[in-house]
Design an enzyme around this catalytic site. Structure first.
Site, PDB file in Angstrom:
ATOM      1  N   HIS A   1       0.616  -1.073   0.161  1.00 34.31           N
ATOM      2  CA  HIS A   1      -0.059  -0.094  -0.286  1.00 34.31           C
ATOM      3  C   HIS A   1       0.440   1.252  -0.293  1.00 34.31           C
ATOM      4  O   HIS A   1       1.019   1.676   0.388  1.00 34.31           O
ATOM      5  CB  HIS A   1      -0.787  -0.154   1.379  1.00 34.31           C
ATOM      6  CG  HIS A   1      -1.908  -1.431   1.339  1.00 34.31           C
ATOM      7  ND1 HIS A   1      -3.594  -1.871   0.872  1.00 34.31           N
ATOM      8  CD2 HIS A   1      -1.303  -2.314   1.943  1.00 34.31           C
ATOM      9  CE1 HIS A   1      -3.011  -2.436   1.722  1.00 34.31           C
ATOM     10  NE2 HIS A   1      -2.673  -3.639   1.869  1.00 34.31           N
TER      11      HIS A   1
ATOM     12  N   SER B   1      13.981  20.917 -18.769  1.00 31.67           N
ATOM     13  CA  SER B   1      11.812  21.577 -18.745  1.00 31.67           C
ATOM     14  C   SER B   1      12.818  22.736 -19.658  1.00 31.67           C
ATOM     15  O   SER B   1      13.571  23.397 -19.888  1.00 31.67           O
ATOM     16  CB  SER B   1      11.643  22.086 -17.435  1.00 31.67           C
ATOM     17  OG  SER B   1      10.880  23.405 -17.460  1.00 31.67           O
TER      18      SER B   1
ATOM     19  N   LYS C   1      15.263  21.861 -13.669  1.00 35.58           N
ATOM     20  CA  LYS C   1      14.499  20.397 -14.028  1.00 35.58           C
ATOM     21  C   LYS C   1      15.121  19.597 -14.637  1.00 35.58           C
ATOM     22  O   LYS C   1      15.498  19.736 -15.028  1.00 35.58           O
ATOM     23  CB  LYS C   1      13.158  20.769 -14.933  1.00 35.58           C
ATOM     24  CG  LYS C   1      11.962  21.339 -13.637  1.00 35.58           C
ATOM     25  CD  LYS C   1      11.308  20.260 -13.092  1.00 35.58           C
ATOM     26  CE  LYS C   1      10.245  20.218 -13.180  1.00 35.58           C
ATOM     27  NZ  LYS C   1       9.051  18.922 -12.797  1.00 35.58           N
TER      28      LYS C   1
ATOM     29  N   GLU D   1       8.061   7.495 -17.227  1.00 37.24           N
ATOM     30  CA  GLU D   1       7.065   8.093 -17.731  1.00 37.24           C
ATOM     31  C   GLU D   1       6.240   7.363 -19.405  1.00 37.24           C
ATOM     32  O   GLU D   1       5.361   7.501 -19.788  1.00 37.24           O
ATOM     33  CB  GLU D   1       6.891   9.839 -17.452  1.00 37.24           C
ATOM     34  CG  GLU D   1       6.983  10.649 -16.568  1.00 37.24           C
ATOM     35  CD  GLU D   1       7.592  11.574 -16.488  1.00 37.24           C
ATOM     36  OE1 GLU D   1       6.258  12.539 -16.716  1.00 37.24           O
ATOM     37  OE2 GLU D   1       8.131  12.308 -16.223  1.00 37.24           O
TER      38      GLU D   1
END
Ligand code: ARG
Length: 475
Positions: free
Chosen positions: A155, A276, A282, A289
């Site tokens: 969890h 970025s 970044k 992803e």
């Protein structure tokens, strides 16, 4: 060039041609189509439906066309309806009307699925080979962290401490099942449809069993109607590619999470990260992803083919032309994602200190207290209750389990003697899980080496199948 037209007085309109053409995506079947034509030629020759002389001329032209296709000298044109029409045009350009001889006893219905099976077998083997490389990368990374403790999660909450090598190695097993699935798929899908004709077989003395063998298939079809309608091999391949996508996606999710500022466990190498356009600081885990994101289209492709097949009458229907793009897309997608994810995993560093520090937090050693009591013959339910009471007391006093006093332990349960401290270490907890497949480093090492041996053996087997396939293609 159209392969039909005799009974029509008008040509199809542009809109009709635009909808029905498949040349814009099926040209990549050309090498397989040419190879199965070579086999069909031998079948016609053996049945004495072609003279030796004509057969020889056609063979020579087919071989030339193979070379022209692979060099790019022969290309499809807009008027070609599909790969089969384009290649018959190529043959006719070389041989005149003799170029149309190969259509005897063969329909595009048995031809297209024979080509597509060859294509799919070829690409699923490449995929399996690539997966064994990914598995090797995962296992090597896992080996680096066998002796590093980390909290294990359920969890996404601290559960029990584990060897971080065990945590990484788990992914190898998911992909190993995918390689097994491909193996299994290969056995079931290696069926030739050549000789099924439009749907009913042929009145000519063809030899489908010879054709199957000549093309390296395990078997020939048993029912000509099924042979031209069966796309189970496409649907199954798309299920396998979807599941591989799901496995990649779970890695993507994990890497993204572990690389977040809050976790800061994973440092993905610069060459596998992106920046970025507006925030100079970044460094984003875009590969992870994209692995997660691309899975949407993989699952979509499976659903698209299953939906196309649902309710489709048997034998050939034009709907079946919709089998190709999803299949090509899924195979192409994985060919892109797997090397990027392999590289990302190989170059990721994990912060051993940080993982070790957080391993005992969240009362992840509470199970050790329960197991300690069980070893003293306390029934598990009672042991669980007592361990829970220790956690509650720690929460009340804002301390860790090992910081409870001897008296506090004894007050909770008389069997909780001071020796309980002996099990309240992360290293001890991990090292004690020596059951087969458990997280003790001694077991993890065994697990990794067995998985490595299996994947290297499978790679060898796949490589030899690939070699046989490419010899068949070049024959
Ligand atoms: N381009 C077609 C396909 O991909 C080939 C088969 C055409 N057969 C036919 N009966 N129209 O399925």
């Amino acid at each position: 060039m159209a392969l039909w037209g005799g009974r029509f007085s008008n040509k199809p309109t542009d809109a009709v041609f635009a909808l029905s053409q498949s040349i814009s995506f099926d040209w990549r079947l050309a090498p397989y189509d040419l190879r199965s034509s070579l086999t069909h030629l031998v079948v016609l020759e053996n049945a004495e439906l072609l003279s030796k002389d004509d057969a020889q001329k056609i063979r020579k032209a087919l071989k030339e066309l193979m070379a022209d296709v692979s060099s790019g000298k022969f290309l499809p044109v807009n008027e070609d309806e599909d790969v089969h029409s384009a290649l018959e045009r190529g043959l006719t350009e070389k041989l005149g009307s003799l170029g149309g001889s190969l259509r005897a006893g063969r329909s595009r219905n048995d031809q297209v699925t024979t080509d597509l099976r060859l294509f799919t077998i070829d690409h699923m083997m490449i995929l399996a080979h690539q997966l064994t490389e990914l598995i090797e990368v995962i296992l090597n990374k896992a080996s680096e962290y066998v002796n590093d403790a980390a909290p294990g999660f359920t969890h996404i909450q601290h559960a029990q401490p584990i060897s971080f090598g065990h945590e990484i190695a788990k992914h190898a097993h998911a992909f190993a099942r995918d390689v097994d699935r491909i193996d299994d798929w290969l056995l079931r899908s290696s069926v030739s449809s050549l000789g099924a004709g439009a749907l009913s077989g042929s009145s000519l003395k063809l030899d489908p069993v010879f054709a199957a063998k000549n093309l390296g298939f395990e078997r020939s079809f048993e029912n000509s109607i099924d042979a031209v309608s069966d796309r189970d091999y496409v649907a199954e391949a798309l299920f396998i590619t979807s599941l591989i996508g799901v496995h990649l996606s779970r890695i993507g999710e994990e890497w993204t999470l572990l690389g977040s500022t809050e976790f800061s466990w994973a440092t993905i190498a610069d060459e596998y990260s992106t920046g970025s356009s507006i925030m100079p600081q970044k460094k984003n885990p875009d590969m992870a992803e994209l692995a997660r994101g691309k899975t949407g289209r993989l699952v979509g492709n499976l659903v698209s083919v299953l939906t196309m097949l649902k309710g489709l009458p048997f034998a050939y229907n034009r709907d079946l032309q919709e089998d190709k793009e999803p299949l090509f897309d899924s195979l192409d997608t994985l060919a892109l994602v797997i090397p990027a994810i392999s590289g990302m995993i190989a170059t990721t560093d994990f912060d051993r200190e940080k993982m070790k520090m957080s391993a005992p937090t969240g009362f992840s050693l509470a199970t050790e207290i329960a197991d300690y009591l069980v070893r003293k013959n306390v029934p598990f339910a009672e042991a669980h209750e007592a361990a829970g009471a220790c956690v509650a007391l720690c929460e009340k006093h804002s301390c860790q389990l090992h910081e409870l006093t001897d008296q506090q332990f004894l007050d909770i349960h008389p069997a909780l003697e001071s020796s309980v401290r002996g099990v309240l270490t992360v290293e001890g907890a991990i090292a004690s899980r020596t059951t087969a497949g458990g997280t003790a480093p001694s077991q993890v090492v065994v697990q990794i080496s067995a998985a490595m041996k299996k994947t290297l053996d499978q790679r060898k087997e796949i490589a030899s199948k690939m070699k046989a396939f490419s010899e068949m293609m070049g024959a």
